[in-house]
Scaffold this active site. Structure first.
Site, PDB file in Angstrom:
ATOM      1  N   CYS A   1       0.834  -1.205   0.000  1.00 42.49           N
ATOM      2  CA  CYS A   1       0.000   0.000   0.000  1.00 42.49           C
ATOM      3  C   CYS A   1       0.871   1.259   0.000  1.00 42.49           C
ATOM      4  O   CYS A   1       1.998   1.259   0.484  1.00 42.49           O
ATOM      5  CB  CYS A   1      -0.880  -0.017   1.247  1.00 42.49           C
ATOM      6  SG  CYS A   1      -1.908   1.431   1.469  1.00 42.49           S
TER       7      CYS A   1
ATOM      8  N   SER B   1       0.615   3.803   1.834  1.00 44.10           N
ATOM      9  CA  SER B   1       0.947   4.299   3.177  1.00 44.10           C
ATOM     10  C   SER B   1       2.285   3.754   3.644  1.00 44.10           C
ATOM     11  O   SER B   1       3.035   4.440   4.340  1.00 44.10           O
ATOM     12  CB  SER B   1      -0.134   3.910   4.179  1.00 44.10           C
ATOM     13  OG  SER B   1      -1.387   4.259   3.682  1.00 44.10           O
TER      14      SER B   1
ATOM     15  N   HIS C   1       5.101   5.776   2.012  1.00 41.91           N
ATOM     16  CA  HIS C   1       5.365   7.085   2.621  1.00 41.91           C
ATOM     17  C   HIS C   1       6.515   7.022   3.626  1.00 41.91           C
ATOM     18  O   HIS C   1       7.307   7.954   3.732  1.00 41.91           O
ATOM     19  CB  HIS C   1       4.117   7.609   3.345  1.00 41.91           C
ATOM     20  CG  HIS C   1       3.117   8.239   2.431  1.00 41.91           C
ATOM     21  ND1 HIS C   1       3.448   9.298   1.616  1.00 41.91           N
ATOM     22  CD2 HIS C   1       1.809   7.987   2.216  1.00 41.91           C
ATOM     23  CE1 HIS C   1       2.372   9.657   0.918  1.00 41.91           C
ATOM     24  NE2 HIS C   1       1.371   8.868   1.264  1.00 41.91           N
TER      25      HIS C   1
ATOM     26  N   HIS D   1       0.344  -3.338   6.541  1.00 37.68           N
ATOM     27  CA  HIS D   1      -0.841  -3.132   7.392  1.00 37.68           C
ATOM     28  C   HIS D   1      -2.107  -3.631   6.719  1.00 37.68           C
ATOM     29  O   HIS D   1      -3.207  -3.241   7.081  1.00 37.68           O
ATOM     30  CB  HIS D   1      -0.970  -1.643   7.720  1.00 37.68           C
ATOM     31  CG  HIS D   1      -1.129  -0.804   6.495  1.00 37.68           C
ATOM     32  ND1 HIS D   1      -0.075  -0.447   5.703  1.00 37.68           N
ATOM     33  CD2 HIS D   1      -2.233  -0.308   5.913  1.00 37.68           C
ATOM     34  CE1 HIS D   1      -0.525   0.249   4.679  1.00 37.68           C
ATOM     35  NE2 HIS D   1      -1.828   0.341   4.767  1.00 37.68           N
TER      36      HIS D   1
ATOM     37  N   CYS E   1      -7.275  -2.784   4.181  1.00 41.23           N
ATOM     38  CA  CYS E   1      -7.010  -1.343   4.065  1.00 41.23           C
ATOM     39  C   CYS E   1      -7.687  -0.716   2.849  1.00 41.23           C
ATOM     40  O   CYS E   1      -8.590   0.090   2.977  1.00 41.23           O
ATOM     41  CB  CYS E   1      -5.510  -1.054   4.039  1.00 41.23           C
ATOM     42  SG  CYS E   1      -5.121   0.665   3.679  1.00 41.23           S
TER      43      CYS E   1
HETATM   44 ZN   LIG Z   1      -3.029   1.048   3.340  1.00 38.03          ZN
END
Ligand SMILES: [Zn+2]
Ligand SMILES: [Zn+2]
Length: 362
Positions: A38, A40, A43, A59, A164
């Site tokens: 993902c 995220s 990042h 996650h 997610c």
């Molecule tokens: Zn995510």
């Protein structure tokens, strides 16, 4: 167990053997079957956001409960589970008022388990957890409150995405914005989460679903998920085209699913009087949004959104039911499958905008 460790930002993940301690009180050991890759996570790898290091990221996972720690009552070994990156305690003021995605427990973790220690280590070095999950490993010890039990006939590799990307996108439409049937919806950014905003708009009964992206390939993909119109922002005038498609009115709802302040502004500009803009994308830490407040005067609404405003233990099983009934697409979201040894290749593909979602299969 084998896991992918981020030792510092701007460096590749290191795939190596780590020790994982057994679950302590109210913790559970899960054998992971798959983990989504993902934005995220990216990042933190790119230094846009900070986290205690070293850390095992990841996650978005699913698997089977292998062992339960003392005091666990929610799950038993053998249960199929999706992991929620927000543990929901059921007791804090947010949980009791139905705002489980904002549960206090989320903010107590800070790279550790709920008691402030870690279960992951490499020799004498402590390795941090990510959102209490760390799904980039063959196994994970997670808080009991992060588990969502699911039906056993659901394919465990696919439903990892229910952790997610899917609730974030679909939930932004259904829970956060509460899109009404017959609405017009603009979706800026048709990557992994954006495609879920598109299919959320289909579930909500939107009439026009306008996908906007600068990557032609990603944009085409949105048609498969139910987009009725596409705008390539690299070559076309987004405002102009939205005006045409909505017969001069502009859109009822706009969703920003990129994480850029420019895109948030653009999303707002595509909404009509009384229209709603939902920020789904995660902007780099410290980003600042400048808007003309006059734009909000005509009853426009600008909303934030985390985890699709979902209640994981209610919404995730519901999304899996929709998938099993062929009302929600998951298979089509997965553009590539990797082994954990190739996880850096998976992130390069994500960074270059080549894939909707790739998964690591254990
Ligand atoms: Zn995510
Ligand atoms: Zn709570």
């Amino acid at each position: 167990m084998k896991a992918a460790v981020l030792y510092e930002a701007f460096k590749p993940l290191v795939v190596e053997d780590l020790e994982l301690e057994r679950p302590k009180e109210h913790e559970v050991l899960v054998k992971l079957t798959a983990s989504g890759v993902c934005h995220s996570d990216l990042h933190y790898m790119k230094g846009d956001r900070e986290h205690p290091m070293p850390v095992v990221l990841g996650h978005e996972g699913a698997g089977i409960v292998e062992e339960i720690g003392p005091g666990v009552t929610y799950a038993q070994p053998g249960d199929h589970v999706v992991l929620s990156f927000v543990p929901t305690c059921g007791k804090c003021s947010y949980c009791v008022k139905g705002r489980q995605n904002l549960c206090e427990a989320r903010y107590g973790l800070r790279g550790n388990m709920q008691d402030g220690t870690t279960r992951l280590r490499k020799g004498s070095q402590e390795i941090h957890h990510f959102n209490g999950l760390s799904t980039f490993g063959e196994y994970a010890v997670v808080p009991e409150d992060s588990l969502v039990k699911i039906r056993e006939d659901a394919p465990l590799d696919r439903v990892a995405l229910i952790g997610c990307g899917v609730p974030t996108g679909v939930g932004a439409v259904i829970n956060t914005a509460k899109v009404r049937p017959g609405s017009s919806v603009v979706v800026i950014g048709t990557g992994g989460v954006g495609l879920n905003v598109v299919q959320g708009a289909v579930l909500a009964g939107a009439e026009a679903i306008i996908g906007v992206d600068i990557h032609g390939g990603k944009l085409e993909h949105a048609l498969q998920f139910g987009a009725t119109h596409l705008i390539n922002a690299a070559t076309e005038d987004v405002m102009e085209k939205v005006r045409d498609i909505t017969r001069g009115e502009m859109a009822d709802y706009a969703f920003e699913v990129i994480g850029s302040t420019e895109a948030i502004k653009q999303a707002m500009m595509t909404t009509k009087r009384g229209g709603t803009t939902v920020v789904v994308g995660v902007t780099p830490a410290g980003a600042e949004l400048t808007i003309d407040p006059d734009f909000l005067h005509l009853d426009r609404v600008l909303m934030g959104c985390t985890y699709g405003s979902c209640y994981p233990r209610a919404d995730m099983p519901m999304l899996i039911d929709l998938y099993m009934a062929r009302r929600l697409k998951l298979d089509e979201l997965i553009s590539a499958t990797f082994k954990i040894d190739d996880i850096n290749t998976a992130f390069e593909a994500l960074d270059q905008g080549e894939v909707a979602r790739s998964i690591i299969r254990y």
